[in-house]
Scaffold this motif. Structure first.
Motif, PDB file in Angstrom:
ATOM      1  N   PRO A   1       0.831  -1.212   0.000  1.00  0.00           N
ATOM      2  CA  PRO A   1       0.000   0.000   0.000  1.00  0.00           C
ATOM      3  C   PRO A   1       0.860   1.254   0.000  1.00  0.00           C
ATOM      4  N   VAL A   2       0.343   2.341  -0.542  1.00  0.00           N
ATOM      5  CA  VAL A   2       1.031   3.631  -0.578  1.00  0.00           C
ATOM      6  C   VAL A   2       0.180   4.641   0.179  1.00  0.00           C
ATOM      7  N   ALA A   3       0.811   5.430   1.062  1.00  0.00           N
ATOM      8  CA  ALA A   3       0.129   6.476   1.827  1.00  0.00           C
ATOM      9  C   ALA A   3       0.829   7.805   1.572  1.00  0.00           C
ATOM     10  N   ALA A   4       0.178   8.896   1.997  1.00  0.00           N
ATOM     11  CA  ALA A   4       0.761  10.219   1.799  1.00  0.00           C
ATOM     12  C   ALA A   4       2.031  10.386   2.620  1.00  0.00           C
ATOM     13  N   ALA A   5       2.129   9.704   3.764  1.00  0.00           N
ATOM     14  CA  ALA A   5       3.325   9.753   4.612  1.00  0.00           C
ATOM     15  C   ALA A   5       3.416   8.464   5.413  1.00  0.00           C
ATOM     16  N   SER A   6       4.599   8.128   5.848  1.00  0.00           N
ATOM     17  CA  SER A   6       4.837   6.945   6.682  1.00  0.00           C
ATOM     18  C   SER A   6       6.127   7.173   7.457  1.00  0.00           C
ATOM     19  N   PRO A   7       6.098   8.096   8.453  1.00  0.00           N
ATOM     20  CA  PRO A   7       7.341   8.551   9.088  1.00  0.00           C
ATOM     21  C   PRO A   7       8.003   7.512   9.991  1.00  0.00           C
ATOM     22  N   GLY A   8       9.320   7.570  10.023  1.00  0.00           N
ATOM     23  CA  GLY A   8      10.124   6.754  10.934  1.00  0.00           C
ATOM     24  C   GLY A   8      11.349   7.551  11.326  1.00  0.00           C
ATOM     25  N   LEU A   9      11.733   7.507  12.602  1.00  0.00           N
ATOM     26  CA  LEU A   9      12.896   8.228  13.113  1.00  0.00           C
ATOM     27  C   LEU A   9      14.128   7.330  13.096  1.00  0.00           C
ATOM     28  N   PHE A  10      15.258   7.865  12.639  1.00  0.00           N
ATOM     29  CA  PHE A  10      16.512   7.117  12.658  1.00  0.00           C
ATOM     30  C   PHE A  10      17.058   7.043  14.083  1.00  0.00           C
ATOM     31  N   THR A  11      17.712   5.921  14.388  1.00  0.00           N
ATOM     32  CA  THR A  11      18.293   5.725  15.720  1.00  0.00           C
ATOM     33  C   THR A  11      19.803   5.545  15.617  1.00  0.00           C
TER      34      THR A  11
ATOM     35  N   SER B   1      20.813   2.103  14.473  1.00  0.00           N
ATOM     36  CA  SER B   1      20.138   1.678  13.240  1.00  0.00           C
ATOM     37  C   SER B   1      19.168   0.529  13.459  1.00  0.00           C
ATOM     38  N   SER B   2      18.652   0.397  14.670  1.00  0.00           N
ATOM     39  CA  SER B   2      17.694  -0.672  14.948  1.00  0.00           C
ATOM     40  C   SER B   2      16.249  -0.204  14.850  1.00  0.00           C
ATOM     41  N   GLY B   3      16.028   1.132  14.836  1.00  0.00           N
ATOM     42  CA  GLY B   3      14.676   1.668  14.861  1.00  0.00           C
ATOM     43  C   GLY B   3      14.109   1.793  16.255  1.00  0.00           C
ATOM     44  N   ARG B   4      14.924   1.452  17.265  1.00  0.00           N
ATOM     45  CA  ARG B   4      14.476   1.513  18.660  1.00  0.00           C
ATOM     46  C   ARG B   4      15.539   2.175  19.530  1.00  0.00           C
ATOM     47  N   GLY B   5      15.077   2.764  20.649  1.00  0.00           N
ATOM     48  CA  GLY B   5      16.017   3.317  21.611  1.00  0.00           C
ATOM     49  C   GLY B   5      16.484   4.711  21.251  1.00  0.00           C
ATOM     50  N   GLN B   6      17.711   5.036  21.633  1.00  0.00           N
ATOM     51  CA  GLN B   6      18.275   6.366  21.462  1.00  0.00           C
ATOM     52  C   GLN B   6      18.231   6.808  20.004  1.00  0.00           C
ATOM     53  N   GLY B   7      17.565   7.952  19.771  1.00  0.00           N
ATOM     54  CA  GLY B   7      17.451   8.470  18.424  1.00  0.00           C
ATOM     55  C   GLY B   7      18.757   9.060  17.926  1.00  0.00           C
ATOM     56  N   ALA B   8      18.906   9.102  16.591  1.00  0.00           N
ATOM     57  CA  ALA B   8      20.043   9.785  15.969  1.00  0.00           C
ATOM     58  C   ALA B   8      19.732  11.272  15.987  1.00  0.00           C
TER      59      ALA B   8
ATOM     60  N   PRO C   1      10.378   9.421  25.486  1.00  0.00           N
ATOM     61  CA  PRO C   1       9.826   9.031  24.189  1.00  0.00           C
ATOM     62  C   PRO C   1       9.627  10.250  23.290  1.00  0.00           C
ATOM     63  N   VAL C   2       9.974  10.087  22.007  1.00  0.00           N
ATOM     64  CA  VAL C   2       9.782  11.147  21.035  1.00  0.00           C
ATOM     65  C   VAL C   2       9.046  10.563  19.835  1.00  0.00           C
ATOM     66  N   VAL C   3       8.002  11.284  19.353  1.00  0.00           N
ATOM     67  CA  VAL C   3       7.176  10.814  18.239  1.00  0.00           C
ATOM     68  C   VAL C   3       7.046  11.932  17.218  1.00  0.00           C
TER      69      VAL C   3
ATOM     70  N   PRO D   1       6.517   5.166  14.906  1.00  0.00           N
ATOM     71  CA  PRO D   1       6.361   4.258  16.047  1.00  0.00           C
ATOM     72  C   PRO D   1       6.916   4.887  17.325  1.00  0.00           C
ATOM     73  N   ALA D   2       6.226   4.665  18.432  1.00  0.00           N
ATOM     74  CA  ALA D   2       6.629   5.250  19.721  1.00  0.00           C
ATOM     75  C   ALA D   2       7.686   4.376  20.385  1.00  0.00           C
ATOM     76  N   GLN D   3       8.842   4.260  19.742  1.00  0.00           N
ATOM     77  CA  GLN D   3       9.896   3.385  20.255  1.00  0.00           C
ATOM     78  C   GLN D   3      11.274   4.046  20.221  1.00  0.00           C
ATOM     79  N   VAL D   4      11.287   5.366  19.968  1.00  0.00           N
ATOM     80  CA  VAL D   4      12.531   6.122  19.898  1.00  0.00           C
ATOM     81  C   VAL D   4      12.571   7.109  21.055  1.00  0.00           C
ATOM     82  N   THR D   5      13.781   7.345  21.627  1.00  0.00           N
ATOM     83  CA  THR D   5      13.898   8.205  22.807  1.00  0.00           C
ATOM     84  C   THR D   5      14.947   9.291  22.597  1.00  0.00           C
ATOM     85  N   VAL D   6      14.841  10.340  23.465  1.00  0.00           N
ATOM     86  CA  VAL D   6      15.805  11.419  23.505  1.00  0.00           C
ATOM     87  C   VAL D   6      16.192  11.643  24.964  1.00  0.00           C
ATOM     88  N   ALA D   7      17.454  11.996  25.219  1.00  0.00           N
ATOM     89  CA  ALA D   7      17.916  12.244  26.589  1.00  0.00           C
ATOM     90  C   ALA D   7      17.754  13.727  26.917  1.00  0.00           C
ATOM     91  N   ILE D   8      17.071  14.015  28.036  1.00  0.00           N
ATOM     92  CA  ILE D   8      16.787  15.397  28.469  1.00  0.00           C
ATOM     93  C   ILE D   8      17.303  15.584  29.887  1.00  0.00           C
TER      94      ILE D   8
END
Length: 732
Positions: free
Chosen positions: A599-609, A612-619, A713-715, A724-731
């Motif tokens: 399927p194709v959608a107008a957007a399908s965002p994902g954050l880099f980590t 490179s696992s797609g989880r945990g500490q974001g890039a 968590p950052v979305v 996906p709600a699986q990426v984080t940032v340190a504050i």
């Protein structure tokens, strides 16, 4: 000089013995009697010539002989250029010779010397005078002879000096390791077991060896024993031999007994050489026998014949033992099978250019060497030659047989290793495993085949060789033949290369690795079988063809980022803007996979980590452009930079495969970022400067009300689509 035919013997050196000249070709070199031989890391032959008083090297690359040390005139004991060393100091044998892992050469005699990589000779130990020296003396100030020696992994050198074994530590200080310095013949006895080795007498030990754990084994020659000094405790024990000692200079007065029983109850007769294989089994040159002590302590005779009792034993990777035997060179397998590799019994000289087992030889000294190809070199001492047998150390024994043990039939995707190794067992004429035999595998030169059509494997101690075939880029069925070297055996493996294949969930977001809808400009990873080259290839220009791999979305070729046999990273073409689905196909080397629909959608965002696992500490970058992490958190109210993909179409529209330049395109759909559930202020959301179209940069200000934490968590939300709600940032 090696003839390119297995089992053929050739010689280096000629019979007369006047001084020879550097630059002579190997087969014409006049070298005189040779006393020892080893091979360096580049398979050059390093040997000592007593008559010439030189340490020499036969350079395999240039084809010429080179003098490493001993050319005179020189000053007695002087360090300096090896070629200026006094020849006198090299005459009358170098009983042992080692090439170190560094490439430096260490050799014995009345001094222990080293030839460095810079060609300079240095004295490691010895004064050249046969005098005893006190404990703790610098190695360069000690007297005595350096007969058999060995090194451990800590840099200690152990050497035998007639009545004593010494240790030279890494700082160059000599320590008495075992044996008592005394002229009292009554101290030449086998006492001291169970105590410290330094307090135990020895009787003219001739050789030392170390095992993988650093313990030291001593051929206590005229005590008719093999002694072991524990690496951790320094305690000495007898591991073989039980009878009375011979007394000083009474060689050959021992006896033979005890095979099949414990080695400590056996009788030995002036053992002059000892070796330990990688399995911890002890081999003893016991007069005219080679005896083996198993790890269980049981002793047996593995060979009996006309042996040179002073020869040093050489082991290969499979723990075969090589040594001179009368008029030839013999290999003894771990099971005790003996194979004559060169010479046919009578001593003499003949046979160059023919089968090694038909030649006449007269080997002596400690001289057997094996190079990385399995070529066998040995000192034909009385003939004043070094002789070589092409592949002599990896030939199958006479009357060998072989059988397939696994690997046929089987299939594999293109550019992918077959799951089961091609497995061959080689047995000798008695049915025992034949270790260290080369098995050659041959696949078709064209069409469906292995990536490397010609390859080989060496049998292990169990007689089994295992080789891996990686499918090339041509689909089809083919045959691989396997032949143990020097046999007429031909075993056949049937293999099948299968074309590229995709599955329904092959396409994943390149940042989050989530499956589902794709968006224009989204970086995706297409997983499959046989979809790219065997090794990872990265694109330098984001072209649509990379290492013969292509990915198409609705027949539009996509820019590629990298390709490998199991995955290809691509950027979804912006031409899919407005589409609701896409057919995805992959081509590799002209072979097209099955098509899958996504399927194709107008957007399908994902954050880099970061990983490179797609989880945990974001890039994520902090406001000062340093990498965000638990050790380097962002401050409340500061701006952080997020990197993502799958943001959809931009304004102005994205252009496939181009790098973002000013003015930078902005995302068409609205963008929001939440951190810890709180809305962040967006400072910028669009193309990432300098990166390929499809990479998104979002600058967001950290909400001041967030509770500081190392994993907030950052979305990212683009339009109605959230990452996906699986990426984080340190504050902080």
């Amino acid at each position: 000089k090696l003839v390119e035919k297995c089992g053929v013997i050739t010689a280096t050196g000629t019979m007369p013995a006047p001084p020879s000249i550097d630059g002579t070709t190997l087969d014409a070199a006049v070298i005189g009697p040779v006393t020892s031989i080893v091979l360096d890391a580049k398979s050059n032959i390093v040997f000592s010539s007593g008559t010439l008083g030189r340490l020499m090297r036969l350079n395999r690359q240039t084809g010429f002989i080179e003098t490493l040390a001993g050319m005179g005139p020189g000053v007695l004991g002087e360090d300096g250029p090896a070629l200026a060393a006094s020849p006198v100091q090299f005459v009358n044998a170098m009983p042992d010779l080692h090439v170190l892992g560094t490439g430096e050469i260490l050799f014995g005699g009345w001094r222990l010397r080293k030839v460095g990589l810079d060609g300079r000779l240095s004295v490691v130990a010895g004064t050249g005078i046969n005098l005893s020296s006190p404990e703790g003396t610098s190695a360069t100030d000690v007297g005595g002879a350096f007969l058999g020696f060995d090194l451990d992994s800590q840099g200690n050198i152990y050497y035998s000096d007639y009545g004593v074994v010494h240790r030279i530590d890494a700082q160059g200080i000599v320590h008495r390791f075992s044996g008592l310095v005394s002229d009292d013949a009554s101290l030449c006895n086998p006492s001291g077991d169970g105590g410290l080795a330094v307090n135990a007498p020895l009787c003219q030990p001739h050789d030392v060896a170390t095992d993988t754990g650093g313990s030291v084994f001593i051929a206590d020659t005229n005590n008719n024993r093999i002694r072991r000094v524990d690496a951790k405790t320094g305690i000495i024990t007898t591991v073989a031999g039980s009878g009375p000692g011979n007394g000083q200079e009474n060689y050959g007065k021992g006896s033979f007994c005890g095979d099949g029983g414990q080695a400590t109850q056996a009788c030995l007769n002036s053992p002059k050489s000892v070796g330990v294989d990688s399995q911890g089994e002890i081999f003893i040159m016991d007069s005219q026998r080679i005896r083996k002590v198993e790890r269980s302590g049981v002793i047996s005779t593995v060979f009996q014949g006309s042996l040179d009792g002073t020869a040093f034993m050489t082991f290969d990777a499979s723990n075969n033992v090589y040594l001179p035997l009368g008029g030839g060179i013999v290999r003894i397998s771990p099971s005790g099978s003996a194979q004559l590799l060169a010479g046919n019994g009578p001593m003499g000289f003949s046979g160059d250019g023919g089968l090694a087992t038909s030649a006449l030889t007269n080997p002596s000294g400690g001289g057997v060497g094996i190079d990385a190809e399995g070529n066998l070199y040995f000192v034909d001492g009385e003939n004043r030659r070094i002789r070589a047998v092409r592949y002599g150390a990896v030939l199958a024994p006479a009357n060998a047989r072989a059988e397939i043990r696994g690997g046929t039939p089987q299939s594999s995707p293109l550019s992918t290793a077959f799951a089961t190794p091609l497995t061959v067992a080689v047995l000798d004429g008695t049915g025992q495993p034949a270790p260290n035999v080369r098995v050659d595998f041959d696949a078709p030169a064209t069409g469906a085949s292995c990536l490397q059509p010609h390859f080989f494997a060496i049998t292990g101690r169990d007689g089994v060789a295992k080789a891996t075939c990686t499918a090339n880029s041509t689909p089809g069925t083919f045959t691989v033949t396997a032949t143990p070297m020097a046999t007429m055996i031909s075993l056949r493996f049937t293999l099948i290369n299968t074309p590229p294949a995709l599955v329904s969930n092959s396409v994943a977001n390149g940042a989050s690795f989530g499956n589902g809808a794709i968006a224009p400009g989204e970086i995706v990873t297409v997983f499959g079988a046989g979809v790219g080259p065997a090794q990872l290839v990265r694109s330098s220009n984001f072209a649509t063809d990379l290492a013969s791999a292509r990915v198409r979305f609705n027949d539009t070729a996509a820019p590629l980022i990298f390709a490998r046999y199991d995955q290809v990273a691509a950027v979804v073409p912006y031409a899919l803007d407005g589409a609701t689905s896409a057919q995805v196909t992959l081509e590799f080397s002209g072979n097209t996979s099955n098509a899958i629909t996504v399927p194709v959608a107008a957007a399908s965002p994902g954050l880099f980590t970061v990983d490179s696992s797609g989880r945990g500490q974001g890039a994520i970058l902090n406001q000062d452009t340093t990498l965000n992490s638990a050790a380097n958190p962002a401050a409340l109210g500061s701006v952080v930079v997020l990197y993502a993909t799958g943001g959809g179409q931009t304004d102005p529209p994205g252009v496939d495969g181009t790098l973002a330049t000013a003015p930078y395109p902005k995302l068409k759909l609205p963008v929001t970022v939440t951190m810890g559930g709180q809305l962040a202020t967006i400072e910028y959301a669009g193309a990432a400067p300098g990166l390929v179209a499809g990479v998104i940069q979002v600058n967001a200000r950290v909400p001041p009300g967030i509770t500081p934490d190392n994993s907030v968590p950052v979305v990212l939300k683009v339009g109605e689509f959230s990452s996906p709600a699986q990426v984080t940032v340190a504050i902080r």
